[in-house]
Design a protein around this motif. Structure first.
Motif, PDB file in Angstrom:
ATOM      1  N   LYS A 226     -13.789  18.643 -25.190  1.00 58.76           N
ATOM      2  CA  LYS A 226     -14.826  19.456 -25.842  1.00 58.76           C
ATOM      3  C   LYS A 226     -14.546  19.524 -27.344  1.00 58.76           C
ATOM      4  O   LYS A 226     -13.396  19.673 -27.762  1.00 58.76           O
ATOM      5  CB  LYS A 226     -14.778  20.891 -25.289  1.00 58.76           C
TER       6      LYS A 226
ATOM      7  N   HIS B 294     -21.674  24.719 -32.426  1.00 61.41           N
ATOM      8  CA  HIS B 294     -22.171  23.891 -31.324  1.00 61.41           C
ATOM      9  C   HIS B 294     -20.962  23.293 -30.617  1.00 61.41           C
ATOM     10  O   HIS B 294     -20.172  22.602 -31.250  1.00 61.41           O
ATOM     11  CB  HIS B 294     -23.009  22.718 -31.833  1.00 61.41           C
ATOM     12  N   THR B 295     -20.836  23.554 -29.326  1.00 65.66           N
ATOM     13  CA  THR B 295     -19.744  22.921 -28.590  1.00 65.66           C
ATOM     14  C   THR B 295     -20.323  21.846 -27.683  1.00 65.66           C
ATOM     15  O   THR B 295     -21.279  22.096 -26.948  1.00 65.66           O
ATOM     16  CB  THR B 295     -18.958  23.968 -27.766  1.00 65.66           C
ATOM     17  N   VAL B 296     -19.764  20.649 -27.774  1.00 64.41           N
ATOM     18  CA  VAL B 296     -20.288  19.545 -26.971  1.00 64.41           C
ATOM     19  C   VAL B 296     -19.150  18.859 -26.218  1.00 64.41           C
ATOM     20  O   VAL B 296     -17.994  18.928 -26.619  1.00 64.41           O
ATOM     21  CB  VAL B 296     -21.015  18.496 -27.855  1.00 64.41           C
ATOM     22  N   GLU B 297     -19.527  18.208 -25.116  1.00 61.76           N
ATOM     23  CA  GLU B 297     -18.536  17.434 -24.359  1.00 61.76           C
ATOM     24  C   GLU B 297     -18.711  15.971 -24.706  1.00 61.76           C
ATOM     25  O   GLU B 297     -19.830  15.482 -24.793  1.00 61.76           O
ATOM     26  CB  GLU B 297     -18.777  17.621 -22.859  1.00 61.76           C
TER      27      GLU B 297
ATOM     28  N   VAL C 114     -26.383  17.433 -32.750  1.00 61.06           N
ATOM     29  CA  VAL C 114     -25.816  18.481 -33.601  1.00 61.06           C
ATOM     30  C   VAL C 114     -26.261  18.209 -35.040  1.00 61.06           C
ATOM     31  O   VAL C 114     -26.014  17.118 -35.563  1.00 61.06           O
ATOM     32  CB  VAL C 114     -24.271  18.475 -33.531  1.00 61.06           C
TER      33      VAL C 114
ATOM     34  N   ASN D 261     -25.389  14.190 -29.477  1.00 64.93           N
ATOM     35  CA  ASN D 261     -25.758  15.475 -28.884  1.00 64.93           C
ATOM     36  C   ASN D 261     -26.695  16.292 -29.766  1.00 64.93           C
ATOM     37  O   ASN D 261     -26.899  17.482 -29.540  1.00 64.93           O
ATOM     38  CB  ASN D 261     -24.489  16.286 -28.576  1.00 64.93           C
TER      39      ASN D 261
END
Ligand code: HEM
Ligand code: FES
Lengths: 106, 420
Positions: free
Chosen positions: A3, A14-17, A33, A31
Motif C-alpha cells: 500500500k 489517497h491510499t492505493v494498492e 491519484v 489509480n
C-alpha cells in the motif's frame, strides 16, 4: 499488495494498492491519484512526477542515480527528500510508503 | 489531414513514395510552407527511421524520426551536445562569428545554472499570479474582434496575445512591445524567406536588441527585488556578467522560446478545430475537454519542427553508426506522428487518454521551461473563446512560414458570425 499513500499539496490523502515491480509514479497514475503528471511516461526525462518521500522511508527508497539527480534539479521546490516517483520501484519492503506532492509539476 | 491543394498533396505523396531513400531531404523549408511534410516523414519512419542525408542546403545530417529514438537522443546529452560552438540546436549552422551561446545551446554545468536562474518565472505560485492578467488580456482582445467580417486570426489574436505576455515576462515597455516580435522573427528567419538576406544583416538588426535590453538590464541590477526575466538574469551569479554575445543569445532564447511557439499553437488550434469539425462539436458540448485539448493542440501543431544536436563521440543509435562530429536532427514533428506511440497520430483528437505524451516540448535536461505557462495561455484563451463565440470559421487558405524549424502560420482568414 503493498500500500502507498499519496498526500496532495492541499492535504488530501489517497491510499492505493499496487503490484510489486511497478513504479510509484505508475501507482498514482493507474489509480487516478491527481497531482502527478508524468509527461514522459516514466523515462526520467520530464521531472513531472516529483514527490517528497516521508523521512521514515528515505533509506528504503534508495539513492537517486545520476540522471534522476540531473532531472530533479530543475524541478520547482526541490528538497533533500525530493524524488522522481517513476524512479522508485514498488517492493514488499515499501508497503506503507508515504509520499507528498509539490505545489505543481513543472 | 493537410491544407495543401489536392494535386500538390498527391504529387508530394507520390514523390515521397518513389524518391530513392538516400535522396530524401526533409530540411527543405518548402515542405513545411506548403504543408506536404507528412508523406516524407511517413516514408522515413517506415523505411529509414534514422536516415542520413549526405547533401542539403544545411550540409549533411542525420534525421531521427521515431518517437523512441528521439527520446533516446534528447535524454543523452553527454553524447549529443547542444553546444553553440558545435552548431547549437538548429539544423542551420550559423557562421562561426555569429554563434551565440545561450542556455538552450549549452551543455552542463553552465546550462544548469543559467536555467535555474530564470526558471522561477514559471514557478507554480507565479503562474497563479499571471493567470488573472492573461485572462483579462484574452478577454479584452476577444471583445475587440469584429463580428461577421473577415480578419487575420494570427495577427489579431495569436501575435497580440503572445507579444503582450512576452512584454510582461521581461517587464518590457509595453508601447514598444512589437519590437520583441520583430526581433523574434528576425532571429529565426530563413535566409531565403525574404525577411533578412544575410547573417550580417540579421546580426545588425539584433544589435538593436542588445542595446535596448542592455539598458533595461543595467537599470535592474540594483534596487528592490523585481520579478522579471531581465532582473533575474541581472542578479544571478551565472548570468550577471555575460558578454554581448551570450546576453543576446539568452535574450533571443527567451523571446523566441515564449513567442513563436505559443503564437503558432494558438493559430494551429483554431485550424485544427476547423479541419476536424466533429472535435469542435465535441468541445462545444463539453468545454471541460479544454484540459486535454490543449496538449493535443501542442502535439498536433508541433510549433518547433526539430531540435538539433552534434555527436561528441561515435555512437550506435539503434543500429545507425553515428560518428563524432555528425549533425543529428530530432524531428519532433515526425515523432509526434509515430503510430507506435500515438494511435491515429495524424488525427486531431481532443480527448486522448495520455495527451501529454508528445515531443513538442522536448525531453531531458533541455525540456521546455515554459511548457506549463504555454498550456495555461492556451487554456484560458479557449475558455474565453467558448464563453463568447458559438463558432469561429476559417474562410480561406492559410499562409505558412517558410522554415524547417519554426512550424508556423502567418495568416488564417476567419469570420466570427456572432456572439453568444
Ligand atoms: C507551445 C509552446 C512552446 C513549445 C512548443 C516550446 C518548445 C520547446 C522546445 C522543443 C524546447 C527544447 C527542448 C529540448 O531540446 O529537449 C524548448 C526549450 C525552452 N523553452 Fe519552450 N516552448 C514553448 C513555450 C515556451 C515559453 C512560453 C517559454 C517562456 C517562458 C519557453 C522557454 C523555453 C526555454 C527557456 C527553453 C530552454 C530550456 C533549456 O535549454 O534548458 N518556451 N521549448
Ligand atoms: S515520469 Fe517523467 S521523470 Fe518521471
Amino acid at each position: 499488495m503493498p500500500k502507498i499513500t499519496f498526500i496532495e499539496y492541499n492535504g488530501t490523502a489517497h491510499t492505493v494498492e499496487v503490484e510489486e515491480g511497478l513504479s510509484v509514479m505508475e501507482a498514482a497514475v493507474n489509480n487516478g491519484v491527481p497531482g502527478i503528471d508524468a509527461d514522459c511516461g516514466g523515462a526520467c526525462a520530464c521531472a513531472t512526477c516529483h514527490v517528497y518521500v516521508d523521512a521514515a522511508w528515505e533509506a528504503k527508497t534508495g539513492e537517486k542515480n545520476e540522471s534522476e539527480a540531473a532531472m530533479i534539479s530543475f524541478a520547482n521546490g526541490v528538497e533533500p527528500n525530493s524524488r522522481l516517483s517513476c524512479q522508485i520501484k514498488v517492493t514488499a519492503e515499501l508497503d506503507g510508503l508515504v509520499v507528498r506532492m509539490p505545489a505543481g509539476q513543472h | 489531414m493537410n491544407d495543401a491543394p489536392i494535386d500538390l498533396f498527391a504529387e508530394a505523396a507520390e514523390a515521397a513514395r518513389t524518391t530513392p531513400i538516400d535522396k530524401i531531404d526533409v530540411s527543405q523549408p518548402s515542405i513545411y510552407q506548403n504543408d506536404t511534410w507528412r508523406p516524407w516523414f511517413a516514408r522515413l519512419r517506415e523505411d529509414a527511421p534514422i536516415h542520413y542525408c549526405a547533401e542539403s542546403r544545411f550540409g549533411a545530417f542525420w534525421s531521427v524520426t521515431r518517437y523512441k529514438d528521439i527520446m533516446a537522443v534528447d535524454t543523452n546529452h553527454k553524447v549529443f551536445s547542444s553546444d553553440s560552438q558545435l552548431g547549437g540546436i538548429t539544423i542551420r549552422d550559423a557562421p562561426m562569428s555569429f554563434r551565440r551561446p545561450s542556455f538552450i545551446s549549452m551543455d552542463p554545468p553552465l546550462h544548469d545554472d543559467q536555467r535555474r536562474a530564470v526558471s522561477p518565472i514559471v514557478a507554480p505560485t507565479n503562474l497563479v499570479n499571471l493567470e488573472k492578467l492573461i485572462r483579462e488580456r484574452s478577454q479584452k482582445i476577444l471583445d475587440s474582434l469584429p463580428i461577421n467580417e473577415e480578419f487575420n486570426w494570427v495577427e489579431k489574436v495569436s501575435v497580440e496575445l503572445t507579444t503582450q505576455m512576452l512584454a510582461t515576462l521581461f517587464d518590457f515597455p509595453f508601447e514598444d512591445r512589437h519590437l520583441l516580435t520583430y526581433w523574434s522573427d528576425i532571429a529565426t528567419a530563413d535566409l531565403l524567406s525574404g525577411k533578412v538576406s544575410s547573417e550580417e544583416e540579421r546580426n545588425e538588426i539584433l544589435q538593436q536588441c542588445v542595446k535596448y535590453m542592455r539598458a533595461l538590464f543595467k537599470q535592474r541590477e540594483n534596487g528592490p527585488p523585481r520579478f522579471d526575466l531581465l532582473s533575474m538574469m541581472a542578479r544571478d551569479p551565472s548570468t550577471r556578467d555575460m558578454d554581448d554575445k551570450m546576453f543576446l543569445g539568452n535574450c533571443i532564447l527567451l523571446i523566441v522560446g515564449g513567442n513563436d511557439t505559443t503564437r503558432n499553437s494558438i493559430s494551429g488550434g483554431l485550424l485544427a478545430l476547423n479541419q476536424y469539425r466533429d472535435q469542435y462539436d465535441k468541445l462545444r458540448a463539453n468545454p471541460a475537454l479544454i484540459e486535454t485539448m490543449v496538449p493535443e493542440i501542442v502535439r498536433w501543431q508541433t510549433p518547433l519542427a526539430h531540435m538539433r544536436r552534434t555527436a561528441v563521440e561515435d555512437f550506435n543509435l539503434n543500429g545507425a553508426a553515428i560518428k563524432k562530429g555528425d549533425k543529428v536532427v530530432m524531428w519532433y514533428i515526425s515523432g509526434n506522428r509515430d503510430e507506435e506511440m500515438i494511435e491515429n497520430a495524424d488525427d486531431f483528437i481532443i480527448d486522448r487518454a495520455r495527451p501529454r505524451q508528445h515531443l513538442s516540448f522536448g525531453f531531458g535536461i533541455h525540456r521546455c521551461v515554459g511548457n506549463r505557462l504555454a498550456e495555461m495561455q492556451l487554456k484560458i484563451l479557449w475558455e474565453e473563446i467558448l464563453a463568447r463565440f458559438p463558432e469561429i470559421n476559417v474562410t480561406g487558405p492559410v499562409k505558412r512560414v517558410f522554415s524547417n524549424f519554426v512550424h508556423g502560420i502567418e495568416e488564417i482568414p476567419v469570420i466570427i458570425p456572432r456572439r453568444h
